[in-house]
Every structure is written in C-alpha cells, then in structure tokens.
Design a protein around this motif. Structure first.
Motif, PDB file in Angstrom:
ATOM      1  N   LYS A  88       0.847  -1.198   0.000  1.00  0.00           N
ATOM      2  CA  LYS A  88       0.000   0.000   0.000  1.00  0.00           C
ATOM      3  C   LYS A  88       0.874   1.237   0.000  1.00  0.00           C
ATOM      4  N   VAL A  89       0.471   2.240  -0.743  1.00  0.00           N
ATOM      5  CA  VAL A  89       1.161   3.524  -0.691  1.00  0.00           C
ATOM      6  C   VAL A  89       1.075   4.063   0.734  1.00  0.00           C
ATOM      7  N   GLY A  90       2.202   4.502   1.261  1.00  0.00           N
ATOM      8  CA  GLY A  90       2.258   5.011   2.628  1.00  0.00           C
ATOM      9  C   GLY A  90       2.754   4.004   3.641  1.00  0.00           C
ATOM     10  N   VAL A  91       3.087   2.778   3.190  1.00  0.00           N
ATOM     11  CA  VAL A  91       3.500   1.741   4.145  1.00  0.00           C
ATOM     12  C   VAL A  91       4.772   2.137   4.899  1.00  0.00           C
ATOM     13  N   SER A  92       5.650   2.894   4.258  1.00  0.00           N
ATOM     14  CA  SER A  92       6.904   3.273   4.916  1.00  0.00           C
ATOM     15  C   SER A  92       6.692   4.257   6.058  1.00  0.00           C
ATOM     16  N   LYS A  93       5.496   4.839   6.130  1.00  0.00           N
ATOM     17  CA  LYS A  93       5.188   5.770   7.225  1.00  0.00           C
ATOM     18  C   LYS A  93       4.453   5.071   8.372  1.00  0.00           C
ATOM     19  N   GLN A  94       4.099   3.820   8.180  1.00  0.00           N
ATOM     20  CA  GLN A  94       3.417   3.054   9.219  1.00  0.00           C
ATOM     21  C   GLN A  94       4.438   2.383  10.146  1.00  0.00           C
ATOM     22  N   ARG A  95       3.956   1.868  11.247  1.00  0.00           N
ATOM     23  CA  ARG A  95       4.842   1.231  12.232  1.00  0.00           C
ATOM     24  C   ARG A  95       5.361  -0.105  11.718  1.00  0.00           C
ATOM     25  N   ILE A  96       6.537  -0.490  12.204  1.00  0.00           N
ATOM     26  CA  ILE A  96       7.133  -1.804  11.953  1.00  0.00           C
ATOM     27  C   ILE A  96       7.155  -2.526  13.295  1.00  0.00           C
ATOM     28  N   LYS A  97       6.519  -3.700  13.358  1.00  0.00           N
ATOM     29  CA  LYS A  97       6.336  -4.373  14.636  1.00  0.00           C
ATOM     30  C   LYS A  97       7.003  -5.743  14.630  1.00  0.00           C
ATOM     31  N   TYR A  98       7.773  -6.035  15.688  1.00  0.00           N
ATOM     32  CA  TYR A  98       8.153  -7.423  15.946  1.00  0.00           C
ATOM     33  C   TYR A  98       6.895  -8.193  16.347  1.00  0.00           C
ATOM     34  N   THR A  99       6.741  -9.388  15.816  1.00  0.00           N
ATOM     35  CA  THR A  99       5.526 -10.150  16.086  1.00  0.00           C
ATOM     36  C   THR A  99       5.848 -11.604  16.374  1.00  0.00           C
ATOM     37  N   ARG A 100       4.895 -12.270  17.004  1.00  0.00           N
ATOM     38  CA  ARG A 100       4.905 -13.729  17.064  1.00  0.00           C
ATOM     39  C   ARG A 100       4.071 -14.235  15.891  1.00  0.00           C
ATOM     40  N   MET A 101       4.174 -15.510  15.590  1.00  0.00           N
ATOM     41  CA  MET A 101       3.412 -16.093  14.493  1.00  0.00           C
ATOM     42  C   MET A 101       2.109 -16.688  15.028  1.00  0.00           C
ATOM     43  N   LEU A 102       0.998 -16.298  14.427  1.00  0.00           N
ATOM     44  CA  LEU A 102      -0.294 -16.819  14.855  1.00  0.00           C
ATOM     45  C   LEU A 102      -0.385 -18.309  14.531  1.00  0.00           C
ATOM     46  N   ARG A 103      -0.765 -19.115  15.524  1.00  0.00           N
ATOM     47  CA  ARG A 103      -0.933 -20.561  15.328  1.00  0.00           C
ATOM     48  C   ARG A 103      -2.375 -20.827  14.902  1.00  0.00           C
ATOM     49  N   ASN A 104      -2.619 -20.708  13.622  1.00  0.00           N
ATOM     50  CA  ASN A 104      -3.984 -20.930  13.136  1.00  0.00           C
ATOM     51  C   ASN A 104      -4.111 -22.300  12.478  1.00  0.00           C
ATOM     52  N   ARG A 105      -5.338 -22.640  12.100  1.00  0.00           N
ATOM     53  CA  ARG A 105      -5.647 -23.936  11.495  1.00  0.00           C
ATOM     54  C   ARG A 105      -6.615 -23.699  10.346  1.00  0.00           C
ATOM     55  N   TRP A 106      -6.765 -24.716   9.480  1.00  0.00           N
ATOM     56  CA  TRP A 106      -7.837 -24.658   8.498  1.00  0.00           C
ATOM     57  C   TRP A 106      -9.160 -24.491   9.242  1.00  0.00           C
ATOM     58  N   ILE A 107     -10.032 -23.638   8.734  1.00  0.00           N
ATOM     59  CA  ILE A 107     -11.273 -23.333   9.443  1.00  0.00           C
ATOM     60  C   ILE A 107     -12.275 -24.465   9.294  1.00  0.00           C
ATOM     61  N   SER A 108     -12.562 -24.871   8.066  1.00  0.00           N
ATOM     62  CA  SER A 108     -13.541 -25.932   7.865  1.00  0.00           C
ATOM     63  C   SER A 108     -13.369 -26.509   6.472  1.00  0.00           C
ATOM     64  N   GLY A 109     -13.704 -27.773   6.337  1.00  0.00           N
ATOM     65  CA  GLY A 109     -13.722 -28.385   5.024  1.00  0.00           C
ATOM     66  C   GLY A 109     -12.343 -28.625   4.450  1.00  0.00           C
ATOM     67  N   SER A 110     -12.313 -29.015   3.197  1.00  0.00           N
ATOM     68  CA  SER A 110     -11.087 -29.389   2.508  1.00  0.00           C
ATOM     69  C   SER A 110     -10.479 -28.191   1.789  1.00  0.00           C
ATOM     70  N   ALA A 111      -9.164 -28.247   1.588  1.00  0.00           N
ATOM     71  CA  ALA A 111      -8.479 -27.252   0.770  1.00  0.00           C
ATOM     72  C   ALA A 111      -8.513 -27.628  -0.708  1.00  0.00           C
ATOM     73  N   PHE A 112      -9.253 -28.683  -1.053  1.00  0.00           N
ATOM     74  CA  PHE A 112      -9.367 -29.140  -2.438  1.00  0.00           C
ATOM     75  C   PHE A 112     -10.828 -29.182  -2.858  1.00  0.00           C
ATOM     76  N   ASP A 113     -11.062 -28.861  -4.132  1.00  0.00           N
ATOM     77  CA  ASP A 113     -12.368 -29.059  -4.751  1.00  0.00           C
ATOM     78  C   ASP A 113     -12.360 -30.365  -5.540  1.00  0.00           C
ATOM     79  N   VAL A 114     -13.472 -31.072  -5.514  1.00  0.00           N
ATOM     80  CA  VAL A 114     -13.618 -32.287  -6.308  1.00  0.00           C
ATOM     81  C   VAL A 114     -14.057 -31.898  -7.720  1.00  0.00           C
ATOM     82  N   VAL A 115     -13.367 -32.423  -8.717  1.00  0.00           N
ATOM     83  CA  VAL A 115     -13.729 -32.173 -10.107  1.00  0.00           C
ATOM     84  C   VAL A 115     -13.870 -33.509 -10.825  1.00  0.00           C
ATOM     85  N   GLU A 116     -14.814 -33.578 -11.739  1.00  0.00           N
ATOM     86  CA  GLU A 116     -15.001 -34.773 -12.557  1.00  0.00           C
ATOM     87  C   GLU A 116     -14.295 -34.570 -13.890  1.00  0.00           C
TER      88      GLU A 116
END
Length: 272
Positions: free
Chosen positions: A184-212
């Motif tokens: 985004k334009v203006g990102v260099s004027k925003q804060r830079i933060k040290y962070t931890r990594m969010l431990r997330n999971r797949w929310i629901s269902g498969s990451a694949f679609d079934v195709v014939e």
C-alpha cells in the motif's frame, strides 16, 4: 553487502512474479552487490522441498532492460538457495545475506508459513549457515491482476531499508526473519512491529475441490484463503497476521527448526 536473491514465484511475470526485478533494482540502487537465482517456474506452497531423484538444469535469464545475468533452476526455492550459495557467484565474493522474495501475497500465520516456498528457501539458506530474510508483499485481493507501481516502488525501498537494519542489528539466536510488508502507498510511514506467528488452522472443510474429469474423481487445489485471513483479523493484537491487517509491517524472528516442547517429565515411557 553481497545479497543472494531467490524466490518461489519464479522469473518476472506480471501475473505470478511481479515484484522480484523491482526489489533487485532497489538493492542495486542502495549500493549492494546482487546475485539472483530463481526457480524456472512458479513453485508456491512447496515449503523446503527438494526433488531428490531429478537432475537439475540451469538456464541463463536476462531481465528486460538489464545487463544482469540471473540463473534459473528447474527445481524448488530451497534447491535454488543451495545451488546459488555453493555453485555460482563466487567471483563476487562471499554471500553476506540471502533474501527470499518478495512473495506475491502474505506469508503470515503458521498455516501460510509452514507451506511457504519463500520461507523454505530462507530456512535452507540458514541451514547453510547464512543469514536469511523472507520478504512477502501482502496485497488485499487474492488473484489481483495488477498492482499500483507506486506501491511496489515504496514497498521495495521500505524493504531494502528494513533488511539493511535487520542485518545491522541481527539478534544472536535468530536464523531467519520473515517480513510481511503491506502493498500500500504510505507503508513506509506506518509502524514496523516485531511479532509472534499466529498458530492458526484450516477453518472448515477441505483445501481441495472435487472435479469430474474423464469419468474420474479428481482434486483441485482451492484453499479458502479469505477464511484464513479472518482468523488473523479476529485474533487480536500481537501476531503477524493481525499486524499486517492493520497496515503495519510485521517482522517475525524464527529459528531453523521445529521447536520442541519440554516433555512432561524426564523419565522413560512405559507402555501399558
């Protein structure tokens, strides 16, 4: 510095790899020596894989309007890091830092990061005893066809300054920094933060679609990436996904291992 650049999006291409040439030119404009080795095609979501039974072929690539010669390898980002460090560019002197990216899209939260070829290349470099930084440009729309050239230029110059700073103050126990820069334009004027990594999971269902196809059931990769972003925006302050969603740059320090948890007690396991 002598910087080795690799990525998981392959050589410059408006759709799949629109940022790498801009970042290389930004490094060069800042006075750094840059060597480039990339997968010959798009290799996202491949992590730190190697093709163990394949003999790899290098080709020379010359970016448009440039006298530079880059190396393309028909393999993975991690293999590019290995080959670039050990088999090319010695005439330029030792590599001081490996930069992997900029990735097309964010590599925040565990679910993205554990599969990221961008981070995989940085991890491989760290296992080769080199400092490594993975850089990802987080844009708002997945599959967006075009990007603001001013936002790209600012993200690149912002990343170069941040990478220089991280190299200057490198923390003792850090193997890899993974950096997410909002596109985004203006990102260099925003804060830079040290962070931890969010431990997330797949929310629901498969990451694949079934195709014939031809009367057979087959499966097509189709992760619900917007759903994953919701986990970050709803998680609260402090993690990498939330910080990027707020328009700030996240810097997450990593070690090149799967950190083990202390066992419940220091004794043998007795099976019943």
């Amino acid at each position: 510095m002598h910087i080795l650049v690799t990525n998981d999006d392959g050589p410059p291409c408006p759709k799949s790899s629109p940022f790498v040439h801009s970042l290389v030119k930004a490094f060069q404009s800042a006075g750094h020596t840059v060597s480039v080795i990339l997968p010959s095609e798009q290799r996202s979501w491949i992590g730190k894989a190697h093709f163990k039974d394949k003999t790899l072929t290098p080709t020379i690539y010359r970016p448009e309007n440039s006298q530079d010669e880059w190396i393309l390898i028909d393999s993975t980002p991690a293999s590019c890091a290995q080959i670039g460090l050990h088999h090319y560019f010695q005439e330029k002197g030792p590599v001081d830092l490996v930069v992997s990216g900029p990735n097309l899209g964010r590599n925040s939260t565990a679910l993205f990061s554990l599969s990221s070829g961008t981070i995989g290349a940085a991890m491989e470099a760290a296992l080769c005893r080199k400092r490594a930084i993975a850089v990802s440009f987080a844009h708002d729309e997945y599959g967006a066809g075009g990007h603001d050239s001013n936002a790209i230029d600012e993200a690149c110059s912002h990343s170069v300054r941040l990478i220089q700073h991280l190299n200057d103050i490198w923390a003792k126990d850090v193997d890899v920094y993974t950096v997410n820069v909002p596109l985004k334009v203006g990102v260099s004027k925003q804060r830079i933060k040290y962070t931890r990594m969010l431990r997330n999971r797949w929310i629901s269902g498969s990451a694949f679609d079934v195709v014939e196809q031809d009367g057979e059931k087959k499966f097509k990769w189709a992760p619900r990436l917007q759903d994953l972003r919701k986990t970050a925006s709803e998680s609260g302050p402090g993690n990498d996904g939330w910080v990027v969603d707020q328009g700030m740059t996240s810097v997450t320090p990593l070690q090149a291992n799967y950190m083990y948890l202390a066992p419940p007690q220091d004794e043998d396991i007795i099976l019943p």
